[in-house]
Design an enzyme around this catalytic site. Structure first.
Site, PDB file in Angstrom:
ATOM      1  N   ASP A  13       0.820  -1.224   0.000  1.00 42.67           N
ATOM      2  CA  ASP A  13       0.000   0.000   0.000  1.00 42.67           C
ATOM      3  C   ASP A  13       0.848   1.266   0.000  1.00 42.67           C
ATOM      4  OD1 ASP A  13      -2.285  -1.689   0.265  1.00 42.67           O
ATOM      5  OD2 ASP A  13      -1.855  -1.840   2.398  1.00 42.67           O
ATOM      6  N   LYS A  16       1.679   2.183  -5.158  1.00 40.28           N
ATOM      7  CA  LYS A  16       2.285   1.656  -6.391  1.00 40.28           C
ATOM      8  C   LYS A  16       1.439   1.983  -7.615  1.00 40.28           C
ATOM      9  CE  LYS A  16       2.798  -2.631  -4.637  1.00 40.28           C
ATOM     10  NZ  LYS A  16       2.773  -2.478  -3.192  1.00 40.28           N
ATOM     11  N   GLY A  40      -4.359  -4.922  -4.501  1.00 36.72           N
ATOM     12  CA  GLY A  40      -5.439  -4.064  -4.968  1.00 36.72           C
ATOM     13  C   GLY A  40      -4.915  -2.671  -5.181  1.00 36.72           C
ATOM     14  N   HIS A  41      -5.135  -2.133  -6.348  1.00 39.78           N
ATOM     15  CA  HIS A  41      -4.825  -0.729  -6.480  1.00 39.78           C
ATOM     16  C   HIS A  41      -5.780  -0.032  -7.414  1.00 39.78           C
ATOM     17  CE1 HIS A  41      -1.694  -2.663  -9.089  1.00 39.78           C
ATOM     18  NE2 HIS A  41      -2.436  -2.025  -9.940  1.00 39.78           N
ATOM     19  N   GLN A 224       2.059  -6.245  -2.982  1.00 39.84           N
ATOM     20  CA  GLN A 224       2.412  -6.240  -1.553  1.00 39.84           C
ATOM     21  C   GLN A 224       3.717  -5.462  -1.333  1.00 39.84           C
ATOM     22  OE1 GLN A 224       1.530  -9.773  -2.736  1.00 39.84           O
ATOM     23  NE2 GLN A 224      -0.516  -8.975  -2.542  1.00 39.84           N
TER      24      GLN A 224
HETATM   25  P1  IMP Z   1      -2.607 -12.934   2.333  1.00 40.37           P
HETATM   26  O1  IMP Z   1      -1.692 -12.442   1.277  1.00 40.37           O
HETATM   27  O2  IMP Z   1      -4.076 -12.738   1.983  1.00 40.37           O
HETATM   28  O3  IMP Z   1      -2.313 -14.340   2.747  1.00 40.37           O
HETATM   29  O4  IMP Z   1      -2.386 -12.024   3.643  1.00 40.37           O
HETATM   30  C1  IMP Z   1      -1.171 -12.079   4.390  1.00 40.37           C
HETATM   31  C2  IMP Z   1      -0.784 -10.705   4.905  1.00 40.37           C
HETATM   32  O5  IMP Z   1      -0.434  -9.859   3.817  1.00 40.37           O
HETATM   33  C3  IMP Z   1      -1.905  -9.964   5.647  1.00 40.37           C
HETATM   34  O6  IMP Z   1      -1.322  -9.181   6.663  1.00 40.37           O
HETATM   35  C4  IMP Z   1      -2.481  -9.055   4.581  1.00 40.37           C
HETATM   36  O7  IMP Z   1      -3.118  -7.921   5.155  1.00 40.37           O
HETATM   37  C5  IMP Z   1      -1.216  -8.680   3.834  1.00 40.37           C
HETATM   38  N1  IMP Z   1      -1.481  -8.292   2.441  1.00 40.37           N
HETATM   39  C6  IMP Z   1      -1.772  -9.088   1.409  1.00 40.37           C
HETATM   40  N2  IMP Z   1      -1.913  -8.377   0.279  1.00 40.37           N
HETATM   41  C7  IMP Z   1      -1.680  -7.097   0.601  1.00 40.37           C
HETATM   42  C8  IMP Z   1      -1.636  -5.882  -0.156  1.00 40.37           C
HETATM   43  O8  IMP Z   1      -1.824  -5.835  -1.384  1.00 40.37           O
HETATM   44  N3  IMP Z   1      -1.340  -4.757   0.547  1.00 40.37           N
HETATM   45  C9  IMP Z   1      -1.072  -4.780   1.868  1.00 40.37           C
HETATM   46  N4  IMP Z   1      -1.091  -5.872   2.611  1.00 40.37           N
HETATM   47  C10 IMP Z   1      -1.388  -7.035   1.979  1.00 40.37           C
END
Ligand code: IMP
Length: 430
Positions: A13, A16, A40-41, A224
């Site tokens: 976040d 990007k 997500g963006h 991420q």
């Molecule tokens: P997962 O990727 O859904 O397994 O989540 C694992 C961790 O990564 C959690 O803390 C999510 O909030 C974080 N996370 C996953 N995708 C994003 C993203 O695009 N932005 C920020 N945090 C993310």
């Protein structure tokens, strides 16, 4: 001519979307190499807002866009994202979108398991995932029981693959006291979507190799952030893929020599969603100020993001683990109006000063930030397009960040508008 990898240098976040969009206009091919629709963006183009999760940003600009083998693909989510964009007038055809034949599929069983585990976990053990099935799908990939995109092309062999996967999942479900999954249901779930996905299936390694040899510009779009990397992040509070830049090559089938420039997107403060250590978190009026001013709510889950001061220790570490050539510093304007601004320059761990984030979960939870305090600025930096537009204290803040992290600012973003950017160095012209 350079190929550029964009990675988040904190916990995701970092903003990007805008930078990737700016770069994708100059690129010939845009490729996603890890993660899935947990990302997500929002792209704002000519006043229209497009929300992307799984599709590479290039699709909105009609550029060749590739979902590489390192991505986990929920076929139903992919189809609905394509439909949603079509409703907004973005035509997505196999001419512009390709999906690696060897990418792993996310199935309903993964999504359900993700939610089941998160809901059953104690507060201390909960990861705070997006519940999109990312972790369980990657587990099946490395466990060598995943169903992959090319399996949709051979429906005769699919039942055998589903059975192999269900031996594992049904044992798990029985143990959790949950009803087992029927192989038939899973087959129908996949067969129903196969013909919508197959037209996009291709060999990602080959498309990219051809592009590279033809001297095309490739933009590798990371999702991420480096602190969510499965090896280098705040394990176990991480995602299930490698988010560092090195994954860009393996995640689409190129060698490391195809990467010329690594751009680390870096927010002028720090945020995190989900659980896990966050040394500079401010659960007070400073955190509230940053969250409100910065509109810090997740695009995917709508969750409120945790907010805190800029942590130079973690970004300095990311500069190393991702080989960052330069950073794009975002959201500087959120700091406008603060009397003082703090930057974390080191940690105290059990009475000793350290200048890195330790690997152990316990130590990460115990580190106490050591701050430097800088004077803030009263003027606005929002919309600045040259260094001369910035207050002197803001320039000092940026220069100090560069010094502390050991990487230069290549781009400075001063609002969500694409033209509100100070360009120091164009990564594609490195
Ligand atoms: P997962 O990727 O859904 O397994 O989540 C694992 C961790 O990564 C959690 O803390 C999510 O909030 C974080 N996370 C996953 N995708 C994003 C993203 O695009 N932005 C920020 N945090 C993310």
């Amino acid at each position: 001519m350079a190929n550029v990898v964009v990675v988040g240098s904190q916990w995701g976040d970092e903003g990007k979307g805008k930078i990737v969009d700016w770069l994708s206009e100059q690129a010939d091919v845009i490729v996603r190499f890890q993660g899935g629709h947990n990302a997500g963006h929002t792209l704002v183009i000519d006043g229209v807002s497009y929300k992307l999760s799984l599709l590479p940003s290039g699709v909105v600009r009609g550029k060749l866009s590739v979902i590489g083998n390192g991505v986990v693909v929920d076929p139903h989510a992919l189809v609905s994202e394509i439909e949603r964009l079509k409703e907004q007038g973005v035509e997505i055809t196999p001419d512009i979108l390709r999906v690696a034949d060897n990418a792993t599929l996310i199935l309903s069983v993964h999504r359900e398991l993700d939610a089941l585990r998160e809901n059953a976990a104690s507060k201390e053990n909960r990861i705070g995932t997006t519940k999109r099935g990312i972790g369980p799908a990657y587990e099946d990939k490395v466990g060598r029981r995943a169903v992959r995109v090319m399996d949709l092309a051979n429906l005769e062999t699919l039942p055998g693959k589903i059975d192999r996967m269900l031996v594992h999942h049904n044992a798990l479900l029985r143990g959790l006291g949950e009803p087992e999954i029927s192989a038939d249901d899973l087959y129908k779930e996949l067969a129903s979507v196969a013909e919508k996905i197959l037209p996009y299936m291709d060999r990602s390694w080959q498309i990219l190799d051809e592009a590279r040899r033809a001297g095309k510009r490739i933009l590798f779009e990371g999702a991420q952030g480096a602190l969510l990397d499965n090896d280098h992040g705040t394990y176990p509070f991480v995602t299930s893929s490698n988010t560092v830049s090195g994954q860009a090559a393996a995640g689409c089938g190129l060698g490391p020599n195809s990467i010329d420039y690594v751009l680390g997107i870096t927010k002028a403060y720090t945020t995190r969603v989900g659980e896990g250590p966050f040394p500079t978190e401010q659960q007070n009026e400073v955190g509230e100020f940053l969250g409100t001013r910065g509109h810090e709510f997740g695009v995917v889950t709508g969750r409120k993001r945790r907010c805190g001061w800029f942590d130079a220790v973690i970004v300095r570490q990311t500069v190393c683990t991702s080989g960052i050539s330069g950073i794009a510093l975002t959201k500087l304007d959120v700091l406008d109006g603060l009397d003082e601004i703090k930057i974390c320059v080191g940690y105290e761990l059990d009475g000793e000063r350290i200048d890195y984030l330790p690997a152990s979960q316990g130590a990460q939870a115990r580190v106490v930030p050591i701050y430097e305090t800088l004077p803030g600025w009263k003027e606005t930096t929002k919309g600045a397009r040259s260094w001369a537009d910035l207050p002197a204290q803001a320039v000092k803040y940026v220069r100090h960040v560069e010094e502390l992290i050991g990487a230069p600012v290549a781009l400075l973003s001063t609002s969500p508008e694409r033209d509100d950017t100070i360009l120091v160095q164009n990564p594609f012209q490195d």
